[in-house]
Design a protein around this motif. Structure first.
Motif, mmCIF file in Angstrom:
data_model
loop_
_atom_site.group_PDB
_atom_site.id
_atom_site.type_symbol
_atom_site.label_atom_id
_atom_site.label_comp_id
_atom_site.label_asym_id
_atom_site.label_seq_id
_atom_site.Cartn_x
_atom_site.Cartn_y
_atom_site.Cartn_z
ATOM 1 N N ASP A 48 46.025 -10.823 35.922
ATOM 2 C CA ASP A 48 46.336 -12.226 36.182
ATOM 3 C C ASP A 48 45.955 -12.542 37.623
ATOM 4 O OD1 ASP A 48 47.249 -14.783 36.163
ATOM 5 O OD2 ASP A 48 49.391 -14.280 36.091
ATOM 6 N N THR A 49 44.725 -13.029 37.815
ATOM 7 C CA THR A 49 44.209 -13.250 39.173
ATOM 8 C C THR A 49 44.153 -14.724 39.569
ATOM 9 O OG1 THR A 49 41.928 -13.368 38.390
ATOM 10 C CG2 THR A 49 42.767 -11.189 38.982
ATOM 11 N N LYS A 50 44.326 -15.628 38.616
ATOM 12 C CA LYS A 50 44.237 -17.072 38.876
ATOM 13 C C LYS A 50 42.851 -17.462 39.406
ATOM 14 C CE LYS A 50 48.651 -17.397 37.952
ATOM 15 N NZ LYS A 50 49.104 -17.870 36.622
ATOM 16 N N SER A 51 41.845 -16.677 39.041
ATOM 17 C CA SER A 51 40.485 -16.946 39.502
ATOM 18 C C SER A 51 39.575 -17.156 38.300
ATOM 19 C CB SER A 51 39.958 -15.767 40.326
ATOM 20 O OG SER A 51 38.571 -15.890 40.549
ATOM 21 N N ARG A 52 38.578 -18.027 38.483
ATOM 22 C CA ARG A 52 37.615 -18.263 37.406
ATOM 23 C C ARG A 52 36.417 -17.318 37.499
ATOM 24 N NH1 ARG A 52 37.245 -24.811 37.606
ATOM 25 N NH2 ARG A 52 39.477 -25.241 37.402
ATOM 26 N N PHE A 53 36.420 -16.479 38.500
ATOM 27 C CA PHE A 53 35.341 -15.499 38.611
ATOM 28 C C PHE A 53 35.704 -14.262 37.789
ATOM 29 C CE2 PHE A 53 34.688 -18.191 42.305
ATOM 30 C CZ PHE A 53 33.312 -18.407 42.249
ATOM 31 N N GLY A 54 34.779 -13.310 37.705
ATOM 32 C CA GLY A 54 34.972 -12.127 36.874
ATOM 33 C C GLY A 54 36.272 -11.401 37.146
ATOM 34 N N ASN A 55 36.958 -10.979 36.071
ATOM 35 C CA ASN A 55 38.250 -10.307 36.210
ATOM 36 C C ASN A 55 38.044 -8.838 36.585
ATOM 37 O OD1 ASN A 55 40.811 -8.873 35.210
ATOM 38 N ND2 ASN A 55 41.344 -11.034 34.995
ATOM 39 N N PRO A 56 38.701 -8.342 37.638
ATOM 40 C CA PRO A 56 38.504 -6.957 38.098
ATOM 41 C C PRO A 56 38.818 -5.905 37.039
ATOM 42 C CG PRO A 56 39.702 -8.234 39.744
ATOM 43 C CD PRO A 56 39.623 -9.089 38.510
ATOM 44 N N ARG A 73 29.708 -3.711 38.912
ATOM 45 C CA ARG A 73 29.960 -4.110 40.293
ATOM 46 C C ARG A 73 30.066 -5.621 40.417
ATOM 47 N NH1 ARG A 73 26.753 -5.365 44.704
ATOM 48 N NH2 ARG A 73 24.842 -4.863 43.556
ATOM 49 N N ARG A 74 29.113 -6.330 39.799
ATOM 50 C CA ARG A 74 29.094 -7.786 39.917
ATOM 51 C C ARG A 74 29.993 -8.481 38.884
ATOM 52 N NH1 ARG A 74 23.511 -6.500 40.410
ATOM 53 N NH2 ARG A 74 23.250 -6.985 38.193
ATOM 54 N N ILE A 75 30.409 -7.755 37.861
ATOM 55 C CA ILE A 75 31.192 -8.309 36.753
ATOM 56 C C ILE A 75 30.439 -9.497 36.148
ATOM 57 C CG2 ILE A 75 33.494 -8.955 35.939
ATOM 58 C CD1 ILE A 75 34.690 -7.964 38.471
ATOM 59 N N ASP A 76 29.182 -9.273 35.805
ATOM 60 C CA ASP A 76 28.392 -10.339 35.192
ATOM 61 C C ASP A 76 27.596 -9.816 34.005
ATOM 62 O OD1 ASP A 76 26.193 -8.987 36.243
ATOM 63 O OD2 ASP A 76 25.677 -10.526 37.716
ATOM 64 N N TYR A 77 27.002 -10.746 33.298
ATOM 65 C CA TYR A 77 26.247 -10.418 32.090
ATOM 66 C C TYR A 77 25.183 -11.479 31.873
ATOM 67 C CZ TYR A 77 25.064 -9.549 27.201
ATOM 68 O OH TYR A 77 24.382 -9.276 26.037
ATOM 69 N N GLY A 78 23.999 -11.043 31.412
ATOM 70 C CA GLY A 78 22.924 -11.995 31.131
ATOM 71 C C GLY A 78 21.903 -11.425 30.167
ATOM 72 N N THR A 79 20.779 -12.102 30.044
ATOM 73 C CA THR A 79 19.764 -11.719 29.058
ATOM 74 C C THR A 79 19.149 -10.353 29.342
ATOM 75 O OG1 THR A 79 18.190 -13.057 30.332
ATOM 76 C CG2 THR A 79 19.176 -14.082 28.399
ATOM 77 N N SER A 107 37.652 -12.146 27.516
ATOM 78 C CA SER A 107 38.730 -11.376 28.143
ATOM 79 C C SER A 107 38.599 -11.323 29.662
ATOM 80 C CB SER A 107 38.751 -9.937 27.612
ATOM 81 O OG SER A 107 39.062 -9.904 26.248
ATOM 82 N N TYR A 108 37.389 -10.979 30.122
ATOM 83 C CA TYR A 108 37.198 -10.687 31.544
ATOM 84 C C TYR A 108 36.438 -11.786 32.288
ATOM 85 C CZ TYR A 108 38.409 -6.077 29.678
ATOM 86 O OH TYR A 108 39.025 -5.040 29.025
ATOM 87 N N PRO A 133 19.069 -13.208 45.627
ATOM 88 C CA PRO A 133 19.603 -11.851 45.707
ATOM 89 C C PRO A 133 21.117 -11.879 45.668
ATOM 90 C CG PRO A 133 18.771 -12.557 47.833
ATOM 91 C CD PRO A 133 18.336 -13.592 46.840
ATOM 92 N N ASP A 134 21.716 -10.858 45.014
ATOM 93 C CA ASP A 134 23.169 -10.875 44.839
ATOM 94 C C ASP A 134 23.914 -10.700 46.154
ATOM 95 O OD1 ASP A 134 24.418 -7.677 44.479
ATOM 96 O OD2 ASP A 134 22.305 -8.020 44.761
ATOM 97 N N CYS A 135 23.238 -10.224 47.193
ATOM 98 C CA CYS A 135 23.910 -10.061 48.477
ATOM 99 C C CYS A 135 24.093 -11.385 49.191
ATOM 100 C CB CYS A 135 23.118 -9.103 49.370
ATOM 101 S SG CYS A 135 21.445 -9.681 49.708
ATOM 102 N N CYS A 136 23.257 -12.378 48.911
ATOM 103 C CA CYS A 136 23.382 -13.651 49.617
ATOM 104 C C CYS A 136 23.228 -14.845 48.697
ATOM 105 C CB CYS A 136 22.376 -13.743 50.759
ATOM 106 S SG CYS A 136 20.674 -13.459 50.264
ATOM 107 N N GLY A 137 23.296 -14.606 47.401
ATOM 108 C CA GLY A 137 23.173 -15.683 46.436
ATOM 109 C C GLY A 137 24.513 -16.310 46.108
ATOM 110 N N ILE A 138 24.509 -17.217 45.137
ATOM 111 C CA ILE A 138 25.706 -17.954 44.766
ATOM 112 C C ILE A 138 26.355 -17.288 43.554
ATOM 113 C CG2 ILE A 138 26.597 -20.190 44.038
ATOM 114 C CD1 ILE A 138 24.024 -21.430 45.207
ATOM 115 N N LYS A 139 27.636 -16.990 43.672
ATOM 116 C CA LYS A 139 28.377 -16.506 42.523
ATOM 117 C C LYS A 139 28.648 -17.682 41.599
ATOM 118 C CE LYS A 139 31.936 -13.794 43.210
ATOM 119 N NZ LYS A 139 31.678 -12.624 42.355
ATOM 120 N N VAL A 140 28.413 -17.494 40.290
ATOM 121 C CA VAL A 140 28.605 -18.582 39.333
ATOM 122 C C VAL A 140 29.838 -18.285 38.482
ATOM 123 C CG1 VAL A 140 27.567 -19.889 37.448
ATOM 124 C CG2 VAL A 140 26.111 -18.932 39.243
#
Length: 362
Positions: A72-80, A121-127, A172-173, A325-332
């Motif tokens: 329960d993180t109250k965040s809309r970003f990826g759940n740890p 690491r990034r808690i993301d998923y794509g094509t 879920s995450y 790049p994930d080091c300086c890009g925008i988290k969606v």
């Protein structure tokens, strides 16, 4: 052999697009597509023993998802908590696949499976992650574990089960879209279920691409056709008209036939997934799926993949499908998270918070 990255420059990508393995990947996707033309998702299809084992493996993945609860993180970003799921899968994949994949090939094949569930690491998923699942299936085919006679069940049962498992992880995450194209994408996460779904509908006498605008048709036929289920899912997590939140899907609905949609999506997949450096520079090659045209040695590629990237004084490493790049890009943030927040606020009776704040690109 542990697969490693080989595509790191535009020149590498150009060589890859002319390579035998690129042709094999696209031929495999085309063959899978051809096997399910006119076939409903609910049609009775006989499963061979290997198909049954693959379904059992995906059941184990789904059970692991249920066992590891989101925080329960109250965040809309990826759940740890997803990182715990990811580590558990990393540990269990060789066990789950033990009676499917030969021990000599396990290290290589399991890498594609692990990558197909997203990035820990990034808690993301794509094509790009979705492509890794196809690579896993191609490995099984090249190892003669899966036969051509399994292709129909491989799409309708195994691949569809994989999509169900991924939807579970996304819900879920709250996995972040990896390099989301936003409203100009088919879906924040997936491409291939649209492609295969259009293949299913290719010979339908009555349903047309414009049928996606009819809610009753979506409800009635989403269990029969992957394309309708994908559109139904997108509608369920995004507010407003599909013309606004998914104009690419809306544009495609103007096509005259599902054959044109299906063929167009195959070309689009080759151009927008296989042909994009930000996606393919993370794809890995080994002895089964082999490509030796890369400009960086395997050891240097592995070092680049495991760097922490705390600063920007290094070569940029991109997320799957990400233009920055994930080091300086925008988290969606996840659109699923926004939809869930809206439902929770609505249920609480707080009219001031009925709709979540707009999030970038959703």
């Amino acid at each position: 052999m542990v697969p490693s990255r080989q595509i790191l420059t535009p020149e590498d990508l150009a060589r890859f697009k002319e390579s035998d393995i690129c042709k094999e990947l696209m031929d495999f996707i085309n063959a899978l597509n051809d096997s399910i033309i006119g076939i409903k998702t609910k049609d009775e299809i006989e499963d061979s023993s290997v198909i049954q084992k693959l379904l059992g493996f995906l059941e184990s993945v789904q059970m692991t998802n249920k066992d590891i609860k989101p925080l329960d993180t109250k965040s809309r970003f990826g759940n740890p908590a997803y990182r715990d799921f990811y580590k558990k899968c990393q540990e269990m994949i060789p066990v789950w696949l033990a009676d499917i994949v030969p021990a000599d090939n396990m290290e290589e094949v399991s890498k594609y499976v692990q990558e197909s569930f997203g990035n820990g690491r990034r808690i993301d998923y794509g094509t790009g992650h979705e492509l890794n699942f196809i690579a896993f299936l191609l490995c099984l085919f090249k190892l003669d574990i899966v036969k051509k006679t399994d292709f129909r069940a491989l799409v309708i049962h195994v691949f569809y089960k994989y999509i169900e498992a991924m939807r579970g992880l996304q819900m879920s995450y709250w996995l972040e879209p990896a390099g989301s194209h936003g409203v100009w994408g088919l879906d924040d996460y997936h491409f291939l279920p649209f492609l295969f779904g259009a293949g299913q509908l290719r010979t339908h006498k009555y349903l047309r691409p414009k049928s996606i605008h009819n809610p009753e048709i979506l409800d009635e036929f989403s269990k029969d056709y992957m394309y309708f289920e994908c559109v139904r899912f997108v509608n369920s997590i995004k507010t407003g008209s599909i013309r606004w939140h998914s104009p690419m899907i809306d544009d495609i609905s103007g096509a005259k036939s599902w054959e044109k949609v299906n063929i167009g999506l195959i070309k689009m997949f080759e151009a927008e997934v296989i042909g994009k450096l930000p996606i393919m520079q993370h794809f890995m090659f080994g002895s089964i799926l082999s490509f030796a045209g890369g400009s960086m040695s395997g050891e240097l590629a592995k070092e680049a993949e495991h760097e922490d990237h705390d600063g920007c004084a290094h070569p940029h490493i991109y997320a799957f499908g990400q233009e920055f790049p994930d080091c300086c890009g925008i988290k969606v943030p996840s659109a699923i998270a926004a939809a869930q927040a809206a439902r929770e606020n609505s249920a609480s009776g707080d009219s001031r918070k009925t709709f979540a704040r707009p999030i970038p690109f959703d």
